[in-house]
Design a protein around this motif. Structure first.
Motif, PDB file in Angstrom:
ATOM      1  N   TYR A   1       0.848  -1.181   0.000  1.00  0.00           N
ATOM      2  CA  TYR A   1       0.000   0.000   0.000  1.00  0.00           C
ATOM      3  C   TYR A   1       0.888   1.237   0.000  1.00  0.00           C
ATOM      4  CZ  TYR A   1       1.016   0.222   5.047  1.00  0.00           C
ATOM      5  OH  TYR A   1       1.639   0.294   6.267  1.00  0.00           O
ATOM      6  N   LYS A   2       0.292   2.384  -0.234  1.00  0.00           N
ATOM      7  CA  LYS A   2       0.983   3.663  -0.147  1.00  0.00           C
ATOM      8  C   LYS A   2       0.765   4.247   1.240  1.00  0.00           C
ATOM      9  CE  LYS A   2       2.443   3.826  -4.455  1.00  0.00           C
ATOM     10  NZ  LYS A   2       3.890   3.768  -4.794  1.00  0.00           N
ATOM     11  N   ASP A   3       1.851   4.560   1.913  1.00  0.00           N
ATOM     12  CA  ASP A   3       1.750   5.139   3.245  1.00  0.00           C
ATOM     13  C   ASP A   3       1.251   6.582   3.141  1.00  0.00           C
ATOM     14  OD1 ASP A   3       1.871   5.192   5.957  1.00  0.00           O
ATOM     15  OD2 ASP A   3       4.044   5.132   6.125  1.00  0.00           O
ATOM     16  N   THR A   4       1.063   7.230   4.289  1.00  0.00           N
ATOM     17  CA  THR A   4       0.536   8.592   4.302  1.00  0.00           C
ATOM     18  C   THR A   4       1.444   9.576   3.577  1.00  0.00           C
ATOM     19  OG1 THR A   4       1.538   8.822   6.507  1.00  0.00           O
ATOM     20  CG2 THR A   4      -0.803   8.296   6.409  1.00  0.00           C
ATOM     21  N   ASP A   5       2.743   9.237   3.452  1.00  0.00           N
ATOM     22  CA  ASP A   5       3.668  10.111   2.727  1.00  0.00           C
ATOM     23  C   ASP A   5       3.803   9.727   1.261  1.00  0.00           C
ATOM     24  OD1 ASP A   5       5.037   7.750   2.960  1.00  0.00           O
ATOM     25  OD2 ASP A   5       6.696   8.547   4.147  1.00  0.00           O
TER      26      ASP A   5
ATOM     27  N   PHE B   1       6.769  -5.598   7.833  1.00  0.00           N
ATOM     28  CA  PHE B   1       6.502  -4.461   6.961  1.00  0.00           C
ATOM     29  C   PHE B   1       7.828  -3.825   6.537  1.00  0.00           C
ATOM     30  CE2 PHE B   1       2.625  -5.017   9.324  1.00  0.00           C
ATOM     31  CZ  PHE B   1       1.601  -4.601   8.485  1.00  0.00           C
ATOM     32  N   TYR B   2       7.964  -3.582   5.234  1.00  0.00           N
ATOM     33  CA  TYR B   2       9.148  -2.924   4.669  1.00  0.00           C
ATOM     34  C   TYR B   2       8.695  -1.745   3.815  1.00  0.00           C
ATOM     35  CZ  TYR B   2      11.367  -7.348   5.961  1.00  0.00           C
ATOM     36  OH  TYR B   2      11.811  -8.451   6.652  1.00  0.00           O
ATOM     37  N   LYS B   3       9.543  -0.717   3.760  1.00  0.00           N
ATOM     38  CA  LYS B   3       9.143   0.496   3.056  1.00  0.00           C
ATOM     39  C   LYS B   3      10.238   0.955   2.093  1.00  0.00           C
ATOM     40  CE  LYS B   3       7.139   5.070   4.063  1.00  0.00           C
ATOM     41  NZ  LYS B   3       6.664   5.943   5.140  1.00  0.00           N
TER      42      LYS B   3
ATOM     43  N   LEU C   1      15.200  -0.423   0.566  1.00  0.00           N
ATOM     44  CA  LEU C   1      14.025  -1.042   1.165  1.00  0.00           C
ATOM     45  C   LEU C   1      14.358  -1.247   2.630  1.00  0.00           C
ATOM     46  CD1 LEU C   1      11.189  -2.304   0.379  1.00  0.00           C
ATOM     47  CD2 LEU C   1      12.357  -4.513   0.577  1.00  0.00           C
ATOM     48  N   ILE C   2      13.633  -0.565   3.518  1.00  0.00           N
ATOM     49  CA  ILE C   2      14.000  -0.577   4.935  1.00  0.00           C
ATOM     50  C   ILE C   2      12.920  -1.274   5.768  1.00  0.00           C
ATOM     51  CG2 ILE C   2      15.406   1.507   4.755  1.00  0.00           C
ATOM     52  CD1 ILE C   2      13.078   3.110   5.904  1.00  0.00           C
TER      53      ILE C   2
END
Length: 367
Positions: free
Chosen positions: A195-199, A223-225, A231-232
């Motif tokens: 999904y797309k986070d709030t940022d 969860f990774y972003k 990719l963190i």
């Protein structure tokens, strides 16, 4: 040395006989590794209610963080073990990969060459129960994270089917660059999403299995972003932890369900000392029986999703008490007030005393 100095003030005498004021030769601290010894009811020492309550008080007043950190360590180490990469794929090989994505399969030799990975398994040729490719071919699974899957901006490619290949390799891409590699195997299928986070940045999540069997289960959400061309790891949270019957010191259950993703919101249903849907368990045995909702907000300073536990009915330490680790001290500590109150309840005190007696025998041995 600094860690040792930090822990020294927290060493306490929790396995001693308080009435005789005798010191144990091996006092336990907040980070002492629990004994591997199994509970043996035939060699059980019966402690007095006063000794057991003193035992609970001792553990209840330990600092929570060292206990929580020790229980969390193993799962966190797996969570953060992904391999960071910085590998550019040539235009010619990108064309080959896009063709493989459309076909859902590629030659093992080609995959080994492009990904520079000799461990890509030639035996991993099963796509599903209805399709097994001929030897020399391996399934390719594509995870597009862009709105238009043909953009090939942020995406992942799994070489080997996740549900059938124990050596499946999950590669994360930013454009034509491989930025991370994870173990792609998931014997229960593809319990993952994005999904797309709030940022506006992409978050990818998956379910990691730690234990599964008759009467036990332990699964975590990882969860990774995407953070630029990295990719963190941003959140490791329990998805399901359960022990039933005589397999542990207590019957536990916690199950998490993602309600929404912007912001990330998870519902948790949990119980201790019994399963809420088990008609054979007396209602009074459910010392803890509740549910709550936890919201997770992005913290740019730590670059993690932070659970807003203070606004829910559960803490991170209490969630960790549902792990399948040696976590009785953490459970007793994080639920201290609940257990203390249960000792004053005639319907619950016998169960709590039996539990404390069992734990004291396991962790403290015969005094």
């Amino acid at each position: 040395m600094k860690k040792l100095l930090y822990l020294l003030p927290f060493i306490i005498l929790i396995c001693c006989n308080r009435q005789k004021s005798t010191m144990s030769k091996t006092p336990l601290s907040a980070t002492t590794k629990p004994a591997a010894k199994q509970y043996d009811p035939d060699n059980d020492k019966q402690y007095t209610p006063q000794q057991l309550e003193a035992f609970l008080d001792s553990v209840g007043h330990l600092p929570t963080k060292p206990l929580a950190d020790k229980v969390a360590f193993y799962a966190d180490s797996v969570f953060k073990s992904q391999k960071q990469m910085d590998t550019i794929i040539s235009p010619a090989d990108m064309t080959i990969l896009k063709h493989a994505i459309r076909k859902g399969v590629m030659a093992v030799s080609t995959a080994r060459r492009i990904f520079r990975n000799k461990d890509i398994d030639s035996a991993c040729n099963e796509k599903d129960i209805f399709l097994t490719y001929k030897p020399g071919l391996i399934p390719v699974v594509f995870y597009p994270f862009d709105k238009n899957k043909n953009d090939f901006n942020e995406y992942a490619i799994c070489i080997g089917d996740p549900g059938h290949c124990p050596n499946a390799a999950l590669y994360f891409f930013k454009g034509n660059k491989i930025i991370a590699l994870q173990d792609g195997y998931n014997r229960f299928g593809t319990d993952d999403g994005h999904y797309k986070d709030t940022d506006g940045k992409t978050v990818f999540y998956r379910v990691q299995e730690f234990a599964e069997g008759s009467g036990v289960g332990w699964f975590n959400y990882f969860f990774y972003k995407y953070d630029g061309d990295k990719l963190i790891p941003v959140l490791n949270e329990l998805q399901n932890g359960n022990v039933q019957g005589p397999l542990g010191t207590r019957v536990i259950w916690l199950e998490s369900t993602i309600l929404k993703t912007n912001p990330l919101t998870i519902k948790m249903v949990y119980s201790q000392f019994g399963m809420k849907d088990d008609a054979t368990i007396p209602r009074e045995s459910l010392i803890i029986n509740d549910s709550t909702i936890v919201q997770y907000l992005w913290d740019e300073h730590t670059k993690t999703l932070q659970g807003q536990y203070a606004k829910s009915k559960i803490s991170k330490a209490r969630i960790l008490s549902y792990y399948l680790e040696h976590n009785d001290f953490l459970f007793m500590n994080s639920y201290y007030s609940t257990l203390k109150a249960a000792l004053r309840d005639k319907a619950k005190s016998k169960l709590i005393l039996e539990y404390l007696n069992k734990v004291k025998n396991i962790y403290c041995g015969q005094q």
